[in-house]
Design a protein around this motif. Structure first.
Motif, PDB file in Angstrom:
ATOM      1  N   UNK A   1       0.818  -1.213   0.000  1.00  0.00           N
ATOM      2  CA  UNK A   1       0.000   0.000   0.000  1.00  0.00           C
ATOM      3  C   UNK A   1       0.853   1.266   0.000  1.00  0.00           C
ATOM      4  N   UNK A   2       1.705   1.411   1.072  1.00  0.00           N
ATOM      5  CA  UNK A   2       2.679   2.515   1.115  1.00  0.00           C
ATOM      6  C   UNK A   2       4.048   1.871   1.315  1.00  0.00           C
ATOM      7  N   UNK A   3       5.013   2.206   0.415  1.00  0.00           N
ATOM      8  CA  UNK A   3       6.346   1.613   0.565  1.00  0.00           C
ATOM      9  C   UNK A   3       7.430   2.656   0.362  1.00  0.00           C
ATOM     10  N   UNK A   4       8.447   2.614   1.216  1.00  0.00           N
ATOM     11  CA  UNK A   4       9.651   3.416   1.003  1.00  0.00           C
ATOM     12  C   UNK A   4      10.775   2.431   0.738  1.00  0.00           C
ATOM     13  N   UNK A   5      11.433   2.565  -0.425  1.00  0.00           N
ATOM     14  CA  UNK A   5      12.521   1.644  -0.776  1.00  0.00           C
ATOM     15  C   UNK A   5      13.834   2.399  -0.884  1.00  0.00           C
ATOM     16  N   UNK A   6      14.764   2.078   0.020  1.00  0.00           N
ATOM     17  CA  UNK A   6      16.125   2.645  -0.004  1.00  0.00           C
ATOM     18  C   UNK A   6      16.140   4.163  -0.212  1.00  0.00           C
ATOM     19  N   UNK A   7      15.330   4.829   0.591  1.00  0.00           N
ATOM     20  CA  UNK A   7      15.187   6.285   0.458  1.00  0.00           C
ATOM     21  C   UNK A   7      16.323   7.009   1.183  1.00  0.00           C
ATOM     22  N   UNK A   8      16.914   8.005   0.493  1.00  0.00           N
ATOM     23  CA  UNK A   8      17.900   8.885   1.135  1.00  0.00           C
ATOM     24  C   UNK A   8      17.394  10.319   1.005  1.00  0.00           C
ATOM     25  N   UNK A   9      17.632  11.120   2.042  1.00  0.00           N
ATOM     26  CA  UNK A   9      17.132  12.495   2.026  1.00  0.00           C
ATOM     27  C   UNK A   9      18.015  13.367   2.908  1.00  0.00           C
ATOM     28  N   UNK A  10      18.357  14.530   2.356  1.00  0.00           N
ATOM     29  CA  UNK A  10      19.205  15.460   3.099  1.00  0.00           C
ATOM     30  C   UNK A  10      18.560  16.840   3.086  1.00  0.00           C
ATOM     31  N   UNK A  11      18.604  17.557   4.225  1.00  0.00           N
ATOM     32  CA  UNK A  11      18.157  18.955   4.286  1.00  0.00           C
ATOM     33  C   UNK A  11      19.399  19.777   4.593  1.00  0.00           C
ATOM     34  N   UNK A  12      19.876  20.540   3.635  1.00  0.00           N
ATOM     35  CA  UNK A  12      21.108  21.302   3.883  1.00  0.00           C
ATOM     36  C   UNK A  12      22.236  20.336   4.219  1.00  0.00           C
ATOM     37  N   UNK A  13      22.871  20.553   5.395  1.00  0.00           N
ATOM     38  CA  UNK A  13      23.959  19.647   5.806  1.00  0.00           C
ATOM     39  C   UNK A  13      23.431  18.455   6.599  1.00  0.00           C
ATOM     40  N   UNK A  14      22.149  18.507   6.945  1.00  0.00           N
ATOM     41  CA  UNK A  14      21.616  17.440   7.818  1.00  0.00           C
ATOM     42  C   UNK A  14      21.124  16.254   6.988  1.00  0.00           C
ATOM     43  N   UNK A  15      21.718  15.083   7.264  1.00  0.00           N
ATOM     44  CA  UNK A  15      21.284  13.864   6.571  1.00  0.00           C
ATOM     45  C   UNK A  15      20.172  13.237   7.404  1.00  0.00           C
ATOM     46  N   UNK A  16      18.974  13.124   6.814  1.00  0.00           N
ATOM     47  CA  UNK A  16      17.825  12.572   7.552  1.00  0.00           C
ATOM     48  C   UNK A  16      17.675  11.076   7.324  1.00  0.00           C
ATOM     49  N   UNK A  17      17.811  10.634   6.062  1.00  0.00           N
ATOM     50  CA  UNK A  17      17.634   9.211   5.753  1.00  0.00           C
ATOM     51  C   UNK A  17      18.759   8.703   4.847  1.00  0.00           C
ATOM     52  N   UNK A  18      19.258   7.497   5.142  1.00  0.00           N
ATOM     53  CA  UNK A  18      20.244   6.837   4.286  1.00  0.00           C
ATOM     54  C   UNK A  18      19.722   5.433   3.984  1.00  0.00           C
ATOM     55  N   UNK A  19      19.375   5.187   2.726  1.00  0.00           N
ATOM     56  CA  UNK A  19      18.885   3.853   2.310  1.00  0.00           C
ATOM     57  C   UNK A  19      17.811   3.312   3.260  1.00  0.00           C
ATOM     58  N   UNK A  20      16.848   4.154   3.603  1.00  0.00           N
ATOM     59  CA  UNK A  20      15.824   3.747   4.583  1.00  0.00           C
ATOM     60  C   UNK A  20      14.640   3.087   3.871  1.00  0.00           C
ATOM     61  N   UNK A  21      14.115   2.013   4.470  1.00  0.00           N
ATOM     62  CA  UNK A  21      12.972   1.307   3.873  1.00  0.00           C
ATOM     63  C   UNK A  21      11.931   0.972   4.926  1.00  0.00           C
ATOM     64  N   UNK A  22      10.654   0.993   4.524  1.00  0.00           N
ATOM     65  CA  UNK A  22       9.554   0.565   5.390  1.00  0.00           C
ATOM     66  C   UNK A  22       8.328   0.271   4.523  1.00  0.00           C
ATOM     67  N   UNK A  23       7.354  -0.426   5.070  1.00  0.00           N
ATOM     68  CA  UNK A  23       6.126  -0.695   4.332  1.00  0.00           C
ATOM     69  C   UNK A  23       4.934  -0.663   5.268  1.00  0.00           C
ATOM     70  N   UNK A  24       3.770  -0.283   4.729  1.00  0.00           N
ATOM     71  CA  UNK A  24       2.540  -0.245   5.518  1.00  0.00           C
ATOM     72  C   UNK A  24       1.412  -0.811   4.657  1.00  0.00           C
ATOM     73  N   UNK A  25       0.766  -1.856   5.154  1.00  0.00           N
ATOM     74  CA  UNK A  25      -0.310  -2.538   4.408  1.00  0.00           C
ATOM     75  C   UNK A  25      -1.685  -2.028   4.846  1.00  0.00           C
TER      76      UNK A  25
END
Length: 541
Positions: A1-25
């Motif tokens: 239903x909702x899936x995050x696959x190997x997500x990376x995200x940075x805001x400015x110098x701040x790294x929030x996610x590195x290869x993050x994954x999760x799922x919700x059915x």
């Protein structure tokens, strides 16, 4: 239903996610946890497409509807609360608005020539409105608003005149009325009283879509979610179970990791000692070489990242007399609305009263009368001998000077205390390092609440009067506060919608109901057992 696959995200110098994954059915209800600033709101925004991941992908099932409630409710005015809630449902509210326009056109003499076309269009719109069960929608909107403690008058009044907290409820009601396939709720429990909270809990338990939510209310989270998604150090870890289970599991994992780390450190120290001892001897050269190679290949165990949890310890307050506060034949009204008629109530030393009652029952008024912020119309409110009161109210946070830094605020209040003592105090309430140089103007609601607590508790009063002290606090600060207050030697009188706080700290209950005022010996847990309800007027479903 909702899936995050190997997500990376940075805001400015701040790294929030590195290869993050999760799922919700579908049908799964999950709690999202992590320290402030870890990226919880960013994760929500990526799911609804308001932000894009730098890498990896966010996948949502085709055709899936998602309702997203956050703390930024935007501008609302010029319509009733009911209309604002129905507005969120999309096509139904657009059809209702068009029907209203067509009804006006039908009685407009200037449009008489187009009457046939108007009536034909009205028939089409009304047919579609009926198909979408539009007539039931207003009744459902009112039901949801009533669940969130709106009176009929408030439902029909201009939404623009409501306070921020009530507008939040309108925004929340909008999402609940939509009944989307997936709901993302960012702190839905924040501005609710106990009755609304219990109603929302029942509503969400009954909801059959996918739910992902954050909440600083441990009890609320425990009763709704079946799994926890934790953001920590850029990765997402999923635990099956409620918040309590996650808390235990996390502590256990930390313990195992620490033991693993210590075992490896001991082994490494032994190997290094051997290499140091024999590296100069030709007879041991081969052994030394093989051990050096072995050390190079070993994957190092990282020590567990420990969450900073600082404990606040009360200094012993001066002892008060046995009689702490007395209400004698107190009458209090606001306009024609009588709050108290002849209230007699006594607080004795070491009692910890929690006050329960529906909206408008007079909970905050009782605290204001004790603190001297309000006067009785008749009767008297008096404090006993040697009583030193500490009063925490929602408006206490507005009294901070925006230009002063956190340190200056503490220093002005306690000029004799000295810098080390004030830095320790600030640290206990979550202000470490450079944080204490922040000015009060830029502080969040939670930070202001923590600063007001620090001011109140440093030079300890022996009578604490607290109005919703946990409203803006995160889970870690709440735990610290509950632990500190559990050891407090004085007397307490408080209002809170946090059931963990109520159960942990009360030993008396004052219940305000339309039928009268009831006093219970025993704390909130005993009150629930004896009355079969968690709040006045609410019976278990």
């Amino acid at each position: 239903m909702i899936r995050l696959d190997n997500v990376s995200k940075q805001h400015g110098h701040q790294i929030l996610f590195i290869d993050a994954s999760m799922g919700l059915q579908k049908g799964e209800k999950a709690g999202l946890v992590g320290p402030n600033g870890a990226g919880k709101s960013t994760l929500f925004r990526m799911i609804v497409g308001e932000e894009k991941p730098d890498d990896g992908q966010v996948a949502i099932d085709t055709g899936m509807t998602i309702g997203y409630f956050n703390q930024d409710v935007g501008e609302m005015s010029g319509q009733s609360a009911v209309a604002a809630v129905m507005d969120g449902v999309g096509p139904v509210s657009a059809l209702a608005a068009e029907m209203a326009q067509l009804e006006a056109a039908m009685v407009d003499p200037e449009q008489a020539d187009e009457m046939d076309a108007i009536i034909e269009r009205y028939g089409e719109v009304q047919g579609r409105f009926q198909e979408l069960d539009g007539y039931a929608l207003e009744a459902r909107a009112r039901e949801v608003l009533a669940g969130l403690s709106f009176s009929q008058e408030r439902m029909d009044g201009d939404v623009g005149l409501l306070s921020g907290g009530w507008k939040m409820r309108v925004a929340l009601a909008r999402i609940l009325l939509m009944r989307p396939d997936g709901m993302l709720l960012d702190e839905p429990s924040n501005h609710l009283d106990l009755e609304s909270l219990i109603w929302l809990e029942a509503f969400l338990k009954d909801y059959d879509g996918a739910l992902l939510m954050t909440s600083h209310d441990r009890e609320f989270m425990n009763r709704i979610v079946g799994k926890i998604v934790e953001i920590d150090g850029g990765s997402l870890t999923t635990y099956s179970g409620n918040y309590d289970f996650y808390d235990q599991q996390r502590a256990l994992n930390e313990k195992h990791r620490q033991a693993q780390f210590e075992r490896q450190q001991a082994m490494l120290a032994k190997e290094i000692k051997f290499i140091e001892r024999f590296k100069a001897r030709a007879s041991h050269a081969a052994q030394v070489q093989s051990r050096v190679k072995k050390l190079d290949k070993i994957e190092r165990v990282e020590p567990p990242r420990r969450r900073q949890a600082v404990q606040f310890e009360f200094r012993s307050p001066p002892r008060s007399g046995e009689d702490v506060a007395n209400f004698r034949d107190v009458h209090k009204s606001y306009g024609s609305h009588a709050i108290y008629t002849g209230l007699d109530f006594q607080v004795r030393r070491k009692e910890r009263w929690c006050i329960l009652g529906a909206n408008g029952a007079g909970k905050s008024t009782l605290l204001k009368l004790i603190a001297g912020d309000a006067k009785p119309d008749q009767g008297s409110v008096s404090l006993g001998s040697s009583v030193k009161m500490g009063y925490f109210a929602q408006h206490s946070m507005d009294l901070l000077d925006g230009d002063d830094t956190i340190f200056e605020t503490l220093d002005k209040a306690f000029p004799q205390a000295g810098q080390p003592a004030l830095r320790t105090l600030a640290g206990c309430f979550g202000f470490s390092g450079d944080d204490i140089e922040k000015t009060c103007r830029v502080l969040s609601g939670g930070e202001k609440a923590r600063l007001v607590m620090a001011l109140m508790l440093f030079d300890p009063p022996n009578f604490l009067v607290l109005d919703e002290p946990t409203n803006h606090l995160d889970m870690a600060t709440k735990e610290m506060l509950v632990a500190a207050l559990a050891d407090f030697e004085g007397t307490m009188l408080f209002v809170s919608h946090d059931r963990h706080f109520l159960a942990a700290l009360s030993n008396r209950v004052l219940e305000l109901t339309p039928e009268g005022v009831h006093q219970f010996t025993g704390g909130y847990t005993e009150y629930v057992e004896r009355t079969g309800q968690e709040a006045p007027g609410l019976h278990p479903g």
